[in-house]
Design an enzyme around this catalytic site. Sequence first.
Site, PDB file in Angstrom:
ATOM      1  N   LEU A  13      34.301  38.432  29.928  1.00  0.00           N
ATOM      2  CA  LEU A  13      34.002  37.801  31.202  1.00  0.00           C
ATOM      3  C   LEU A  13      34.925  38.328  32.302  1.00  0.00           C
ATOM      4  CD1 LEU A  13      33.615  34.167  29.864  1.00  0.00           C
ATOM      5  CD2 LEU A  13      31.783  35.505  30.907  1.00  0.00           C
ATOM      6  N   ASP A  14      34.321  38.787  33.378  1.00  0.00           N
ATOM      7  CA  ASP A  14      35.083  39.110  34.572  1.00  0.00           C
ATOM      8  C   ASP A  14      35.655  37.807  35.142  1.00  0.00           C
ATOM      9  OD1 ASP A  14      35.929  40.649  36.899  1.00  0.00           O
ATOM     10  OD2 ASP A  14      34.249  39.704  37.940  1.00  0.00           O
ATOM     11  N   LEU A  15      36.703  37.915  35.934  1.00  0.00           N
ATOM     12  CA  LEU A  15      37.325  36.718  36.502  1.00  0.00           C
ATOM     13  C   LEU A  15      36.863  36.451  37.931  1.00  0.00           C
ATOM     14  CD1 LEU A  15      39.412  34.441  35.948  1.00  0.00           C
ATOM     15  CD2 LEU A  15      41.125  35.935  36.997  1.00  0.00           C
ATOM     16  N   ASP A  16      37.097  37.412  38.828  1.00  0.00           N
ATOM     17  CA  ASP A  16      36.830  37.197  40.255  1.00  0.00           C
ATOM     18  C   ASP A  16      35.351  37.198  40.574  1.00  0.00           C
ATOM     19  OD1 ASP A  16      39.479  36.916  41.018  1.00  0.00           O
ATOM     20  OD2 ASP A  16      39.775  39.079  41.166  1.00  0.00           O
ATOM     21  N   ASP A 185      30.088  40.171  38.101  1.00  0.00           N
ATOM     22  CA  ASP A 185      29.333  40.236  39.357  1.00  0.00           C
ATOM     23  C   ASP A 185      29.284  41.632  39.962  1.00  0.00           C
ATOM     24  OD1 ASP A 185      32.244  39.786  39.989  1.00  0.00           O
ATOM     25  OD2 ASP A 185      31.466  40.167  42.008  1.00  0.00           O
TER      26      ASP A 185
END
Length: 237
Positions: A13-16, A185
Site C-alpha cells: 500500500l502506498d501511503l500518500d 494513486d
Amino acid sequence: MEQEKKKRASVLLDLDDTLLDFHKAEAVALTKTLLRLGVEPKPETLRRYSEINARHWELLEEGRISREQVLTGRFECLFAELGLVRSGEEARDIYEANLALGHYFIPGAPELLEALYGRYALYIVSNGTATVQEGRIASSGIARYFEAIFISEEIGFDKPSRAFFEHCFARMPDFDRERALIVGDSLTSDIRGGLNAGIKSCWFNPWGKAPRPDLKPDYEIGALEQLPALLERLFSD
C-alpha cells in the site's frame, strides 16, 4: 498458525493520497511555512507549489534529478516564480517539520486496514521523506497493521525502480510475485512500479483522473471500500 501466515497474499500500500490525505497535509504545512517566511499563502500560491512539487517528484521517479534537488528545488522554483529572495533550504526544514505533525486519513482508510489486517500481509511502500513519513505514521497509529514499512529514503532506491521493490521483496517472508498486489494513486510511481517489479497493480483513482496508455494498471478502484472485494477475487484460494 505459521503455515497460514505463509499462505497470505502480500498487499503493498502506498501511503500518500492512498491511506493518508497528503494534499490536505501539504496545504496546512505549506501555509504555516510561508507565513513563517513572511510570504502570503494565497490559494494560487499553494496550487502552484503543489504543481511544482508533483513535477519534481516525477523527475525523481524518472531518475532525472536527485532527492535533494526535489526537496530544496521545489521551493527555489516557487520563490523564483514569485520574484522572492528566500532560502530553499530554510523553507524545506520548516516545511518538513510542519508536515511531520499530525495526519489526515483518506476516507475509508481506517476501515480498510481493519478489514484487511490478519487476512493479508500488509506493507507500506512510500517515496516520502523518512522523518516526515515516520511522524505521520506514528500520529495515525497505523503501524500495527503492517508487517513492514518501506520508505525509499531509508532504502536508497525510489519507486518505481525495480531495485526498490527487489529490496522490499527480499524482506517479505515467503514472498510470491503471483500473490502480490500494489495499490496506489500514482501512475508514475505505483503503477509503473508494479510493472517494473512484475506484480499486479491496482490504481486508486477517486478523483477520476484520465488514464495513460503507457501505464495501464491491472485494476482500478474509485474508493478504498472496493479493495477487499477485489482482493477476495484475486486471492481467495
